[in-house]
Design a protein around this motif. Structure first.
Motif, mmCIF file in Angstrom:
data_model
loop_
_atom_site.group_PDB
_atom_site.id
_atom_site.type_symbol
_atom_site.label_atom_id
_atom_site.label_comp_id
_atom_site.label_asym_id
_atom_site.label_seq_id
_atom_site.Cartn_x
_atom_site.Cartn_y
_atom_site.Cartn_z
ATOM 1 N N LEU A 85 -34.744 43.379 -30.956
ATOM 2 C CA LEU A 85 -35.033 43.523 -32.759
ATOM 3 C C LEU A 85 -36.512 43.864 -32.811
ATOM 4 O O LEU A 85 -37.060 44.630 -33.494
ATOM 5 N N ALA B 8 -30.378 35.373 -26.265
ATOM 6 C CA ALA B 8 -31.126 35.001 -27.596
ATOM 7 C C ALA B 8 -32.426 35.647 -27.213
ATOM 8 O O ALA B 8 -32.928 36.535 -28.017
ATOM 9 N N GLY C 80 -34.091 36.652 -32.311
ATOM 10 C CA GLY C 80 -32.832 37.074 -31.872
ATOM 11 C C GLY C 80 -31.815 36.245 -32.454
ATOM 12 O O GLY C 80 -30.783 36.624 -32.867
ATOM 13 N N GLU C 81 -31.861 34.880 -32.295
ATOM 14 C CA GLU C 81 -30.952 34.114 -32.998
ATOM 15 C C GLU C 81 -30.838 34.310 -34.600
ATOM 16 O O GLU C 81 -29.639 34.343 -34.985
ATOM 17 N N HIS D 85 -32.337 39.891 -27.017
ATOM 18 C CA HIS D 85 -31.874 40.549 -28.385
ATOM 19 C C HIS D 85 -33.076 40.205 -29.204
ATOM 20 O O HIS D 85 -33.223 41.064 -30.276
ATOM 21 N N GLY D 86 -33.782 39.201 -29.001
ATOM 22 C CA GLY D 86 -35.130 39.106 -30.023
ATOM 23 C C GLY D 86 -35.901 40.067 -29.544
ATOM 24 O O GLY D 86 -36.794 40.646 -30.466
ATOM 25 N N TRP E 132 -31.303 36.863 -35.892
ATOM 26 C CA TRP E 132 -30.805 38.358 -36.152
ATOM 27 C C TRP E 132 -29.235 38.424 -35.744
ATOM 28 O O TRP E 132 -28.411 38.669 -36.617
ATOM 29 N N ARG E 133 -28.807 38.016 -34.848
ATOM 30 C CA ARG E 133 -27.435 38.103 -34.102
ATOM 31 C C ARG E 133 -26.672 36.976 -34.158
ATOM 32 O O ARG E 133 -25.340 36.810 -34.247
ATOM 33 N N SER F 183 -35.898 40.441 -21.085
ATOM 34 C CA SER F 183 -35.857 38.963 -21.134
ATOM 35 C C SER F 183 -36.223 38.699 -19.530
ATOM 36 O O SER F 183 -35.468 38.967 -18.491
ATOM 37 N N GLY G 45 -34.858 46.184 -25.044
ATOM 38 C CA GLY G 45 -35.252 44.752 -25.025
ATOM 39 C C GLY G 45 -35.079 43.992 -23.535
ATOM 40 O O GLY G 45 -34.198 44.101 -22.853
#
Length: 415
Positions: free
Chosen positions: A393, A386, A203-204, A389-390, A206-207, A91, A89
């Protein structure tokens, strides 16, 4: 007829394998008998699927489990090999690059963040990113060949199907397909691009503190303002994949625009974004005679917003006044989202999330007189992580879809 039977048999084997992987991925290990009971298949069918999955390197048989209280042959254990592959992932923002690598279970094995200068060019960003990815993989003892899928989030309007960034005013050097092309060349695996706020929303969910709301809006609030919208449990993209561009709302009639819409800023983010927050804080410091604070903000240069937000945390009156001014304006945007979408929750992400309860209290105060009941307000649990991690995912979801034959909800159920 024989071909139809063969195709049907193959399909059932794939369905069985998908069901088996779904259960194995949620447990450290299981006995073959327990697994057969969990998926509702015969032991023979499960064993056939497990043997095929073992040949692919996705599962392995362990030592026999011995239980002195039971007679007969000990149960054989099997486990999912999360280390068989890895997901990436990424960003990308004007401020920094973030990289996360996980195994197939979603467990992070390496991560890195690299700061960028405000005027970093597109080529330099790409070179820095490739170096950061290679360094992150190396720190986990991995190479690009160990990656099965990579996803990246960037600002702007992105066409995920084409892998093209259509518009990215804050980082124009990344427009077009250059980012996807360079990543594919260096990584050798499929690469997916999407808008950063849309990935941050996923991401938010999920985590972020096990957040599972099926109706929420996540607003990234910093230099720019954008939103990710979840309706009925699904991310809503709109007809042209740019639903949530709330920065282009035009809600104010007083004509007192702060910065004159530089760099493609929309009317709303021009009134509540980072440049306006800095301007309001500097003006408030001047009225209060706080020359030291005004000088510190000016000296911070491209990090002026960070300086103001740090002063909010310290309780500096001029900074608190600036936050209250923009919170009053921002509340108008939340009221619009409420009237149209009626979400259960609005999550504030991006740099302003660091203001925490100070910001939320100001927003709630300015929303108190709205005629409609307002959604719950929270700040992002992941904040600056966020987006990455999105992106991670999405990589895991695509691995499930293409390699495991699992639907996306399998991951949300299992994690």
């Amino acid at each position: 007829m024989e071909q139809l039977v063969a195709a049907g048999t193959q399909f059932m084997r794939e369905v069985n394998a998908a069901a088996i992987l779904r259960h194995l991925r949620t447990e450290p290990s299981m006995s073959v008998s327990a697994l057969a009971k969990a998926v509702g298949l015969s032991r023979q069918a499960v064993t056939r699927s497990l043997n095929a999955l073992a040949e692919e390197g996705l599962v392995e048989f362990g030592s026999l489990a011995r239980d002195s209280s039971r007679a007969g042959r000990p149960a054989q254990l099997v486990r999912f090999r999360a280390e068989a592959g890895h997901a990436l992932g990424v960003s990308i923002s004007p401020q920094d690059l973030r990289v996360v690598v996980s195994d197939l279970s979603g467990t992070v094995v390496a991560a890195e963040a690299v700061q960028l200068g405000a005027r970093t060019g597109g080529d330099e960003v790409l070179e820095t990113l490739q170096t950061a990815v290679a360094r992150t993989l190396s720190s986990a003892g991995l190479s690009a060949g160990d990656l099965w899928f990579a996803s990246a989030g960037t600002p702007g309007i992105v066409d995920p199907a084409a892998g093209v960034i259509k518009l990215i005013p804050s980082m124009p050097g990344l427009a077009g397909d250059v980012l996807a092309r360079r990543l594919k060349e260096s990584l050798g695996c499929p690469v997916y691009l999407d808008n950063d706020v849309k990935l941050a929303t996923q991401g938010e969910r999920w985590r972020g503190a096990e957040r599972r709301e099926d109706s929420l809006v996540m607003v990234h609030w910093g230099e720019r303002v954008g939103a990710g919208i979840v309706l009925n449990g699904e991310l809503y993209r709109g007809a042209s994949n740019d639903a949530g561009d709330v920065g282009f709302l035009d809600l104010f009639l007083d004509g007192s625009s702060g910065s004159g819409h530089p760099h493609g800023l929309g009317p709303f983010e021009d009134r509540v974004g980072g440049a306006e927050i800095v301007r309001q804080a500097t003006a408030a410091a001047g009225r209060a005679g706080d020359d030291a604070f005004a000088a510190a903000v000016a000296a911070a240069g491209e990090r002026a917003l960070d300086a103001v937000l740090a002063a909010v945390a310290d309780g500096r009156p001029a900074a608190l006044e600036a936050i209250d001014v923009v919170a009053r304006r921002f509340a108008k945007g939340i009221a619009v989202l409420r009237a149209i979408l009626n979400p259960r929750l609005v999550v504030i992400g991006g740099p302003l999330a660091g203001c925490g309860e100070t910001l939320l209290a100001a927003l709630r105060r300015h929303l108190a007189d709205e005629p409609l009941d307002q959604p719950a307000l929270e700040v992002s649990a992941l904040q600056e992580d966020a987006v990455v991690h999105g992106a991670l995912l999405h990589s895991l979801d695509e691995i499930e879809r293409t390699r495991f034959g699992l639907v996306r909800t399998g991951r949300h159920e299992g994690h």
